[in-house]
Design a protein around this motif. Structure first.
Motif, short mmCIF file in Angstrom:
data_model
loop_
_atom_site.label_atom_id
_atom_site.label_comp_id
_atom_site.label_asym_id
_atom_site.label_seq_id
_atom_site.Cartn_x
_atom_site.Cartn_y
_atom_site.Cartn_z
N GLN A 134 -23.52 26.09 32.86
CA GLN A 134 -23.57 24.66 32.56
C GLN A 134 -24.80 24.35 31.72
O GLN A 134 -25.90 24.82 32.01
CB GLN A 134 -23.61 23.84 33.85
N VAL A 136 -26.88 21.04 29.70
CA VAL A 136 -27.06 19.59 29.70
C VAL A 136 -27.83 19.20 28.43
O VAL A 136 -28.85 19.82 28.09
CB VAL A 136 -27.84 19.12 30.95
N THR A 138 -30.32 17.01 26.90
CA THR A 138 -31.40 16.10 27.28
C THR A 138 -32.02 15.48 26.03
O THR A 138 -31.70 15.86 24.90
CB THR A 138 -32.48 16.85 28.06
N GLU A 144 -30.31 24.50 30.32
CA GLU A 144 -29.28 25.14 31.15
C GLU A 144 -29.54 24.81 32.61
O GLU A 144 -30.69 24.76 33.05
CB GLU A 144 -29.25 26.64 30.95
N ARG A 145 -28.47 24.59 33.35
CA ARG A 145 -28.59 24.17 34.73
C ARG A 145 -28.40 25.37 35.66
O ARG A 145 -27.43 26.13 35.53
CB ARG A 145 -27.56 23.08 35.04
N TRP A 152 -30.32 21.43 42.01
CA TRP A 152 -30.14 21.73 40.59
C TRP A 152 -31.51 21.90 39.94
O TRP A 152 -32.46 21.19 40.24
CB TRP A 152 -29.39 20.61 39.88
N LEU A 154 -33.10 22.38 35.94
CA LEU A 154 -32.87 22.40 34.49
C LEU A 154 -34.00 23.16 33.81
O LEU A 154 -35.18 22.87 34.02
CB LEU A 154 -32.81 20.97 33.94
N VAL A 174 -22.80 17.06 30.30
CA VAL A 174 -22.76 18.44 30.74
C VAL A 174 -21.63 19.17 30.01
O VAL A 174 -20.53 18.63 29.86
CB VAL A 174 -22.53 18.53 32.27
N GLU A 213 -18.60 18.09 33.83
CA GLU A 213 -18.65 19.16 34.82
C GLU A 213 -17.44 19.10 35.74
O GLU A 213 -16.90 18.03 36.03
CB GLU A 213 -19.93 19.07 35.64
#
Length: 330
Positions: A134, A136, A138, A144-145, A152, A154, A174, A213
């Protein structure tokens, strides 16, 4: 997700947490078996019939019940059965289910271990359990998560995969990808470029690559947090069928679909088969119709679940699928 699911399948009975289409109704496996009979004729003799992620063996049992009649009526219908399964618990259940079916069955840890020759592969609810990544978007760029201590985390990511970077997303969106699924499809395609083959993937997911997601966890048939007690719940994510088809075609295969599960099963005769079962067992009419509705109903599995066929370049069209290959259907 990958390590958690390995632990999960090794230590638990997954069917206490979720139910797959073959467990809902015999109609599913019988129709897929009939579909395989038609495809085997296109592949020729001595086919390797392969199922990956075969669960308790229910789907293969229903398929073989149909294919047994196919073998009896055709002198050229020769095939061997291969199951790709790493869980000792599930292998034992599969052996028990397939005992007495009249077919010799081989088990493998990896699909690459299946002997050379024409292959017909069936994968029902297999890709959704493979690991995902996953990302994200920003304000500072892509991150990456990960999961750490049940939370979680990041982390900035400079080497974002192209299929992620090319998505048009808004801040905090996501993007999920499944490199493991892509790699599996590419491995199958590599074989199909050398030897005739067809693979049928049936899973829940999207026909186009989407943003958002979809990771979820089930325990005792109820949603639970995917972050807590890894290895005790079944983790799944929606399959991006467009990405699977793109990977297969780029590697030299042809793809048909994806089509909705409900449309595929209807075209293969699901309604007619249900009527025949009801006529043979009137007391089971309610159960039969309930199972059929779960399989093909648009508000049940019929629309959310999709089917994608990956084939060697010289095979097709296939029953239940558009005549045009993926990428040429518009």
């Amino acid at each position: 997700m990958g390590r958690a699911n390995v632990a999960y399948y090794a230590s638990r009975d997954p069917f206490a947490d979720f139910v797959t289409a073959p467990e809902i109704s015999q109609i599913f496996g019988e129709l897929i078996g009939a579909w395989c009979a038609v495809v085997m004729q296109a592949l020729g003799g001595d086919v390797r019939l392969v199922e990956v992620g075969p669960g308790r063996g229910t789907l293969m049992v229903d398929m073989l019940r149909v294919l047994r009649r196919f073998v009896a009526s055709s002198s050229s219908a020769a095939f061997t059965v291969h199951l790709v399964e790493t869980s000792p618990r599930l292998r034992a259940a599969q052996k028990q289910a397939l005992d007495g079916m009249g077919f010799s069955v081989s088990w493998h840890d990896h699909v690459e271990e299946v002997p050379p020759g024409p292959m017909l592969l069936v994968a029902n609810e297999f890709l959704d359990a493979l690991p995902i990544r996953q990302f994200v978007r920003t304000e500072a760029g892509w991150a990456e998560r990960f999961v750490r201590d049940g939370q979680w985390l990041l982390l900035p990511c400079d080497d974002v995969p192209p299929e992620v970077a090319e998505r048009h997303v808004a801040p905090e969106d996501v993007v999920e990808i499944s490199p493991a699924s892509i790699e599996f499809v590419r491995a199958i395609t590599k074989r199909f470029c050398k030897t005739p083959g067809v693979a049928l993937f049936i899973d829940y997911g999207t026909a186009t690559s989407c943003v958002g997601e979809s990771l979820q966890a089930l325990r005792d048939a109820r949603p639970v947090s995917a972050l807590v007690e890894p290895g005790t719940a079944d983790l799944t994510a929606h399959v991006d069928f467009a990405s699977m088809a793109r990977a297969a075609t780029q590697a030299g295969a042809c793809c048909y679909g994806p089509v909705e599960q409900g449309a595929l099963l209807r075209s293969l005769g699901a309604v007619q088969r249900a009527k025949a079962l009801c006529a043979a067992a009137p007391a089971q009419t309610g159960v039969i119709h309930a199972g059929l509705d779960r399989l093909i109903g648009p508000d049940r599995m019929g629309r959310l679940f999709k089917a994608l066929a990956v084939t060697s370049a010289d095979i097709g069209p296939l029953p239940g699928f558009p005549e045009k290959i993926w990428g040429e259907q518009e």
